[in-house]
Design a protein around this motif. Structure first.
Motif, PDB file in Angstrom:
ATOM      1  N   VAL A  42       0.937  -1.130   0.025  1.00 34.89           N
ATOM      2  CA  VAL A  42      -0.087  -0.041   0.116  1.00 34.89           C
ATOM      3  C   VAL A  42       1.007   1.129   0.071  1.00 34.89           C
ATOM      4  O   VAL A  42       1.664   1.350   0.908  1.00 34.89           O
ATOM      5  N   VAL A  44       1.270   5.251  -1.501  1.00 30.59           N
ATOM      6  CA  VAL A  44       0.746   6.788  -2.036  1.00 30.59           C
ATOM      7  C   VAL A  44       1.905   7.488  -2.433  1.00 30.59           C
ATOM      8  O   VAL A  44       2.661   7.895  -1.377  1.00 30.59           O
ATOM      9  N   GLY A  50      -1.842  12.231   2.666  1.00 32.56           N
ATOM     10  CA  GLY A  50      -2.605  12.989   3.412  1.00 32.56           C
ATOM     11  C   GLY A  50      -3.666  13.428   3.022  1.00 32.56           C
ATOM     12  O   GLY A  50      -4.472  14.408   3.783  1.00 32.56           O
ATOM     13  N   ARG A  51      -4.164  13.055   1.959  1.00 33.03           N
ATOM     14  CA  ARG A  51      -5.705  13.410   1.398  1.00 33.03           C
ATOM     15  C   ARG A  51      -6.718  12.293   1.652  1.00 33.03           C
ATOM     16  O   ARG A  51      -7.495  12.399   0.885  1.00 33.03           O
ATOM     17  N   GLY A  52      -6.267  11.310   2.387  1.00 39.43           N
ATOM     18  CA  GLY A  52      -7.414  10.345   2.485  1.00 39.43           C
ATOM     19  C   GLY A  52      -7.115   9.059   1.569  1.00 39.43           C
ATOM     20  O   GLY A  52      -8.109   8.219   1.305  1.00 39.43           O
ATOM     21  N   GLY A  54      -4.712   6.610   0.832  1.00 40.34           N
ATOM     22  CA  GLY A  54      -4.422   5.492   1.613  1.00 40.34           C
ATOM     23  C   GLY A  54      -5.378   4.808   2.177  1.00 40.34           C
ATOM     24  O   GLY A  54      -5.744   3.729   2.274  1.00 40.34           O
ATOM     25  N   THR A  55      -6.108   5.553   2.768  1.00 36.60           N
ATOM     26  CA  THR A  55      -7.514   4.838   3.665  1.00 36.60           C
ATOM     27  C   THR A  55      -8.153   4.551   2.660  1.00 36.60           C
ATOM     28  O   THR A  55      -8.786   3.536   3.036  1.00 36.60           O
ATOM     29  N   ARG A  79       4.373   0.719   9.747  1.00 35.67           N
ATOM     30  CA  ARG A  79       3.273   1.883  10.159  1.00 35.67           C
ATOM     31  C   ARG A  79       2.250   1.612  10.729  1.00 35.67           C
ATOM     32  O   ARG A  79       1.352   1.606  10.184  1.00 35.67           O
ATOM     33  N   ARG A  85      -6.015   2.838  12.879  1.00 38.93           N
ATOM     34  CA  ARG A  85      -7.196   3.799  12.515  1.00 38.93           C
ATOM     35  C   ARG A  85      -8.167   3.002  11.869  1.00 38.93           C
ATOM     36  O   ARG A  85      -9.529   3.299  11.873  1.00 38.93           O
TER      37      ARG A  85
END
Ligand SMILES: CC(C)(COP(=O)(O)OP(=O)(O)OC[C@H]1O[C@@H](n2cnc3c(N)ncnc32)[C@H](O)[C@@H]1OP(=O)(O)O)[C@@H](O)C(=O)NCCC(=O)NCCS
Length: 107
Positions: A42, A44, A50-52, A54-55, A79, A85
């Motif tokens: 995974v 990015v 930091g823009r979502g 990866g989520t 990580r 989260r």
């Protein structure tokens, strides 16, 4: 490149994020589609972190119709905070690794 092509050919599930024609995010899964799946690579693009994204990649993997029967997802990461989260836990299972380069003297 030859190794990357072979890796992709034998990967069960990949997900990519694009900005136009630019590949900015990636994740992949090895799985039996029922009991077990492992999530790998995974990543990015630094400029897009930091823009979502990866989520979104991990969430889409976990909830994709092809993978919805999978009982347990595993991954290895340096990580853990990012995955905690998203509901991952390191308490339930103990992972072990066999590294070919580190074990070559035993072969
Ligand atoms: C880890 C990675 C995939 C996250 O992708 P991303 O698109 O930046 O993640 P998101 O924008 O979805 O981040 C979501 C949240 O996780 C947090 N987060 C990101 N990395 C984190 C980390 N290492 N530990 C804890 N939280 C983290 C972000 O701060 C953000 O929190 P917020 O929503 O409260 O602001 C990306 O940073 C990356 O590619 N890193 C390099 C490769 C890597 O380490 N991959 C891990 C796989 S083994």
């Amino acid at each position: 490149m030859e190794d990357a092509v072979r890796m992709l050919q034998h990967t069960d599930f990949t997900i990519c994020a694009w900005d136009g024609e630019r590949l900015i995010g990636f994740g992949r899964v090895l799985t039996d589609f029922v009991y077990r799946a492992t999530i790998w690579d995974v990543i990015v693009d630094r400029a897009y972190q930091g823009r979502g994204i990866g989520t979104e990649i991990v969430t889409r993997i976990l909830h994709h119709p092809q993978l919805e029967r999978v009982e347990l997802f595993w991954l290895c990461t340096r990580r853990p905070g990012f995955y905690e989260r998203l509901g991952f836990s390191s308490k339930e299972q103990t992972g072990m690794v066999w590294n070919r380069s580190k074990n070559s003297r035993l072969e």
